[in-house]
Design a protein around this motif. Structure first.
Motif, PDB file in Angstrom:
ATOM      1  N   GLY A  26     -24.207  73.543  -8.020  1.00 17.84           N
ATOM      2  CA  GLY A  26     -23.401  72.885  -6.996  1.00 17.84           C
ATOM      3  C   GLY A  26     -24.211  71.851  -6.226  1.00 17.84           C
ATOM      4  O   GLY A  26     -25.423  72.010  -6.031  1.00 17.84           O
ATOM      5  N   SER A  27     -23.552  70.796  -5.781  1.00 19.24           N
ATOM      6  CA  SER A  27     -24.262  69.712  -5.101  1.00 19.24           C
ATOM      7  C   SER A  27     -24.843  70.157  -3.765  1.00 19.24           C
ATOM      8  O   SER A  27     -25.914  69.696  -3.359  1.00 19.24           O
ATOM      9  N   LYS A  28     -24.149  71.071  -3.063  1.00 21.22           N
ATOM     10  CA  LYS A  28     -24.639  71.508  -1.758  1.00 21.22           C
ATOM     11  C   LYS A  28     -25.965  72.256  -1.894  1.00 21.22           C
ATOM     12  O   LYS A  28     -26.949  71.953  -1.213  1.00 21.22           O
ATOM     13  N   ALA A  29     -26.011  73.224  -2.802  1.00 16.30           N
ATOM     14  CA  ALA A  29     -27.232  74.003  -2.980  1.00 16.30           C
ATOM     15  C   ALA A  29     -28.359  73.147  -3.554  1.00 16.30           C
ATOM     16  O   ALA A  29     -29.525  73.289  -3.163  1.00 16.30           O
ATOM     17  N   TYR A  30     -28.015  72.264  -4.482  1.00 19.42           N
ATOM     18  CA  TYR A  30     -29.039  71.404  -5.074  1.00 19.42           C
ATOM     19  C   TYR A  30     -29.637  70.486  -4.005  1.00 19.42           C
ATOM     20  O   TYR A  30     -30.857  70.263  -3.977  1.00 19.42           O
ATOM     21  N   ARG A  97     -21.205  80.434   1.228  1.00 22.03           N
ATOM     22  CA  ARG A  97     -20.712  79.052   1.241  1.00 22.03           C
ATOM     23  C   ARG A  97     -20.369  78.582  -0.167  1.00 22.03           C
ATOM     24  O   ARG A  97     -21.060  78.902  -1.126  1.00 22.03           O
ATOM     25  N   SER A  98     -19.324  77.767  -0.252  1.00 27.77           N
ATOM     26  CA  SER A  98     -18.944  77.164  -1.524  1.00 27.77           C
ATOM     27  C   SER A  98     -19.823  75.948  -1.798  1.00 27.77           C
ATOM     28  O   SER A  98     -20.533  75.470  -0.914  1.00 27.77           O
ATOM     29  N   GLY A  99     -19.730  75.431  -3.026  1.00 33.69           N
ATOM     30  CA  GLY A  99     -20.478  74.235  -3.354  1.00 33.69           C
ATOM     31  C   GLY A  99     -20.179  73.762  -4.755  1.00 33.69           C
ATOM     32  O   GLY A  99     -20.789  74.221  -5.730  1.00 33.69           O
ATOM     33  N   ALA A 100     -19.222  72.855  -4.893  1.00 33.50           N
ATOM     34  CA  ALA A 100     -18.862  72.322  -6.207  1.00 33.50           C
ATOM     35  C   ALA A 100     -19.888  71.278  -6.646  1.00 33.50           C
ATOM     36  O   ALA A 100     -20.628  70.731  -5.828  1.00 33.50           O
ATOM     37  N   HIS A 236     -12.174  71.968 -14.227  1.00 33.99           N
ATOM     38  CA  HIS A 236     -12.919  73.024 -14.920  1.00 33.99           C
ATOM     39  C   HIS A 236     -14.356  73.175 -14.415  1.00 33.99           C
ATOM     40  O   HIS A 236     -15.087  74.027 -14.913  1.00 33.99           O
ATOM     41  N   MET A 237     -14.771  72.368 -13.430  1.00 37.91           N
ATOM     42  CA  MET A 237     -16.150  72.434 -12.949  1.00 37.91           C
ATOM     43  C   MET A 237     -16.483  73.779 -12.319  1.00 37.91           C
ATOM     44  O   MET A 237     -17.534  74.354 -12.558  1.00 37.91           O
ATOM     45  N   GLY A 238     -15.583  74.269 -11.487  1.00 39.06           N
ATOM     46  CA  GLY A 238     -15.862  75.488 -10.734  1.00 39.06           C
ATOM     47  C   GLY A 238     -16.801  75.217  -9.559  1.00 39.06           C
ATOM     48  O   GLY A 238     -17.334  74.113  -9.388  1.00 39.06           O
ATOM     49  N   THR A 239     -16.997  76.234  -8.755  1.00 39.40           N
ATOM     50  CA  THR A 239     -17.877  76.107  -7.588  1.00 39.40           C
ATOM     51  C   THR A 239     -18.995  77.138  -7.671  1.00 39.40           C
ATOM     52  O   THR A 239     -18.809  78.237  -8.200  1.00 39.40           O
ATOM     53  N   ALA A 240     -20.145  76.757  -7.165  1.00 38.23           N
ATOM     54  CA  ALA A 240     -21.219  77.729  -6.962  1.00 38.23           C
ATOM     55  C   ALA A 240     -20.981  78.430  -5.624  1.00 38.23           C
ATOM     56  O   ALA A 240     -20.135  78.014  -4.821  1.00 38.23           O
TER      57      ALA A 240
END
Length: 563
Positions: A26-30, A97-100, A236-240
Motif C-alpha cells: 500500500g502507498s501509505k505504508a510504503y 489503518r487502510s492503505g491502497a 482488484h488492487m485491494g488494500t493493505a
C-alpha cells in the motif's frame, strides 16, 4: 498461501526489503517506510500486504496463519515500545489503518485506540496519570468500533457527547472533563450492546482481528467503489492494513493532531498549507465533523514543532519529488508522522505545481507532462466574481479556489437530481464526509457549517475541481422547516447561491463571473510539448494557448451570468 512474505515492518533502523512497494504494502505504508529510512519520527508498525486483502475478499475469511502473523507483528511492536498488547501495567494500543496502492482519501476505514478495555484502561491510567485522555480514548474506540466493525450508525454516540456538552453549557464536546467522558464511555458500552446485540469485546486480540477484517471489507464499500469508478482505479488492487503503535494527540495542551500539504493544493503556490487541533486525535481533523481553529496557535504554543514542520516540507519534496499530503500527531510536544502521500490538488494547482517544480529542478518537463496528461488543458479555467459591490451574506474557510453558482441542495441525492435535470447545484450541509461523494461530484460547489480545509471530503472536492467552503459559523440548517439560515437570512432548497472560493464569501443569488485561463503556464507547457514531442498533451496545451491568445485579442475578461 505462505503469509510471511506479506508481512512488512516499519521500524527505526530496519532496512527496506526488496519486496516492499506501494503495490505489495500500500502507498501509505510504503511512504511511512521511506520516512523511517530518512530518520523521521514514525511510530513503529507492521503491515499486512494487499495479497491478504484479496484472499480475504475472495474467501470471506482471513487466511490460515493470520493470527500467528499478528502475534509476530505485535511482538516486534512490543519490543520497540516497551509495552505489551493487552498488558495490565504498560499496555500497548494500536491503530488499524487502510492503505491502497493508489491513494483514496477517506474512502476506507481506520480504527484508533485498539486494545483499550476495562482492564487495560486501568493500566493506561497508571501509565499516564491522565484520566481525561483515558476516558476520551475509550469512548472514541467504542464509538468507532461499533460504527466501522459492527456497521451501525454512529449518530447516537455523537448525541451522547453533544447532549452532555449542551447540559454543561460547553461550546464543544472537546471541552468535556474526565468525569463527563467517563460517564459517556460507560453509556457508550451500553449503547453498543443495545444497538448491536453484542457486548463490546474486552479481548484486545478480538478487537484487532475484527478491525482488520472491517478495513479489508471497506475496500468494497459503496463510497470506495464510487471513488474508484470516478478515478479509473483498478478494483482488484485491494488494500493493505497497517497496524501501528498509537501516539496520542488527546493528552492535553501540548498535544494535538494535524494535516498538512507541502504546497497549497488549491492554488499551487509553494507555501505550507496546514490544519491543526490541540488535544485531539486525527479523526477530529479529517472527519469533517469539527471546526479546525488551532492552526495559528501552533507556532505560539509549540514553536519547536512548528519549526520542525517547516523544515520537513523540503525533506518530503526532495524525497518524493511531488507535493505531499501528510498527517501528524503531537504527543506531549513531540512530533510524529503518521502518513505521507502525493497530495490531491485542483487542476489549476496541478498546472502551476508542474511549471514551478520544473523551474525548481525538482522534476523534468517529461515528468511534468505525465502528471498533466489527464487534465483537459484546453478547458482549464478559473471563475472569479465580476465585481465587488455586493455585500456577502457570510464568510467561511475556503478549501479551494474559483466561483460556483447554483441551486441549494440539502443532501447528495438531491444534488445529483439537480445535475441530472441540467441545473447546477450547491451542496449545503452541516458537514460533509467521503460518503457524500455522489453529491460532491454532481455539485458545482459545497458549503458546510463545520469541518476544515484538509478533511478527507474537502480533499476529494478539491481533486474534483469543486469550489468548497467549510466552517461557516453563521450557517444553520433546519431540516424540520426545510430551510437553511445563512447570515440571518432564510433560504429554501432550490434557491440560488454564489460561492466565492477565493475569498471565502457566500452571496445570495447568481452573480456575474469572469473566466480566466492560465496563459503563461499553458505557454510553458506548450514549449515542453514541442521539445519532448509529447503529442497527447501537446495538442491540449497548444489548443489552450491558442484560446488564450484569442482571448487576449478580444479582451482578457469575458463577463458571463451563470444560470
Amino acid at each position: 498461501m505462505s503469509l510471511d512474505k506479506h508481512l512488512f515492518f516499519i521500524l527505526a533502523g530496519k532496512p527496506m526489503p526488496a519486496s516492499a512497494s506501494a503495490t505489495t504494502m500500500g502507498s501509505k505504508a510504503y511512504g511511512l517506510m521511506r520516512l523511517a529510512r530518512l530518520g523521521l519520527n514514525v511510530p513503529p508498525a507492521f503491515v499486512l500486504g494487499t495479497d491478504i486483502c484479496r484472499t480475504y475478499l475472495s474467501r470471506g475469511k482471513l487466511p490460515e496463519g493470520t493470527r500467528e502473523l499478528l502475534a509476530r507483528g505485535l511482538h516486534e511492536l512490543e519490543g520497540a515500545t516497551g509495552r505489551r498488547f493487552g498488558g495490565e501495567r504498560r499496555p500497548l494500543f494500536v491503530s488499524v489503518r487502510s492503505g491502497a496502492p493508489v491513494s483514496m482519501p477517506g474512502m476506507m476505514e481506520t480504527v484508533l485506540n485498539i486494545g483499550l478495555t476495562d482492564q487495560t484502561a486501568r493500566g493506561f491510567l497508571r501509565m499516564t496519570g491522565n484520566p481525561r485522555q483515558v476516558q476520551d480514548s475509550y469512548r472514541r474506540l467504542v464509538r468507532d468500533f461499533t460504527e466501522v466493525v459492527r456497521e451501525v450508525d454512529a449518530a447516537p454516540f455523537d448525541a451522547l457527547a453533544e447532549t452532555r456538552a449542551a447540559e454543561e453549557q460547553l461550546s464543544s464536546t472537546r471541552d468535556l472533563d474526565s468525569h463527563a467522558l467517563s460517564a459517556i464511555a460507560q453509556e457508550s458500552l451500553s449503547l453498543s450492546l443495545a444497538l448491536t446485540g453484542e457486548p463490546f469485546p474486552q479481548d484486545p486480540m478480538e478487537q484487532l482481528v475484527a478491525a482488520i477484517e472491517a478495513v479489508f471489507r471497506s475496500w468494497i464499500s459503496d463510497k470506495a467503489k464510487r471513488y474508484r469508478a470516478l478515478n479509473g482505479i483498478d478494483e482488484h488492487m485491494g488494500t493493505a492494513v497497517t497496524v501501528q503503535a498509537m501516539v496520542f494527540g488527546n493528552m492535553g495542551a501540548t498535544s494535538g493532531a494535524g494535516v498538512g500539504f507541502t504546497r497549497d493544493p488549491a492554488t499551487g503556490e509553494n507555501r505550507p498549507y496546514l490544519d491543526f487541533l490541540f488535544n485531539a486525535q486525527g479523526e477530529d481533523v479529517v472527519s469533517g465533523r469539527h471546526a479546525v481553529h488551532d492552526t495559528e496557535r501552533l507556532p505560539q504554543r509549540l514553536p519547536a514543532v512548528a519549526d520542525e514542520l517547516t523544515r520537513m516540507k523540503d525533506v518530503l519534496e526532495v524525497e518524493f519529488h511531488d507535493m505531499q499530503d501528510f498527517e501528524f500527531t503531537v504527543e506531549n510536544g513531540r512530533l510524529y508522522l503518521l502518513q505521507t502521500r502525493n497530495g490531491k490538488r485542483m487542476p489549476w494547482a496541478a498546472l502551476r505545481m508542474a511549471v514551478d517544480m520544473v523551474q525548481e529542478g525538482l522534476i523534468s518537463p517529461g515528468e511534468a507532462l505525465k502528471r498533466l496528461d489527464g487534465i483537459a488543458l484546453d478547458k482549464l479555467e478559473r471563475l472569479r466574481l465580476a465585481g465587488d459591490d455586493v455585500a456577502p451574506l457570510a464568510e467561511a474557510v475556503p478549501a479551494s479556489i474559483g466561483t460556483a453558482v447554483g441551486h441549494i441542495a440539502f443532501d447528495p441525492k438531491r444534488a445529483a437530481e439537480f445535475s441530472a435535470e441540467g441545473k447546477r447545484a450547491i451542496l449545503v450541509r452541516d458537514d460533509i464526509s467521503t460518503g457524500d461523494i455522489e453529491g460532491i461530484a454532481a455539485a458545482e460547489g459545497v458549503l458546510t457549517a463545520a469541518g476544515g480545509r484538509t478533511s478527507h471530503a474537502a480533499v476529494v472536492a478539491r481533486q474534483l475541481g469543486k469550489v468548497c467552503l467549510v466552517g461557516c459559523s453563521s450557517l444553520r440548517i433546519l431540516p424540520e422547516k426545510g430551510i437553511c439560515v445563512i447570515g440571518g437570512r432564510e433560504f429554501c432548497e432550490g434557491d440560488e447561491l454564489t460561492l466565492d472560493g477565493d475569498a471565502g464569501r457566500i452571496f445570495a443569488g447568481a452573480l456575474s463571473v469572469i473566466r480566466e485561463r492560465p496563459e503563461a503556464a499553458l505557454a510553458e507547457v506548450a514549449r515542453w510539448c514541442v521539445e519532448t514531442d509529447a503529442t497527447s498533451v501537446k495538442e491540449a496545451a497548444l489548443a489552450g494557448l491558442a484560446d488564450g491568445e484569442e482571448h487576449q485579442h478580444k479582451g482578457r475578461a469575458q463577463h458571463q451570468r451563470r444560470d
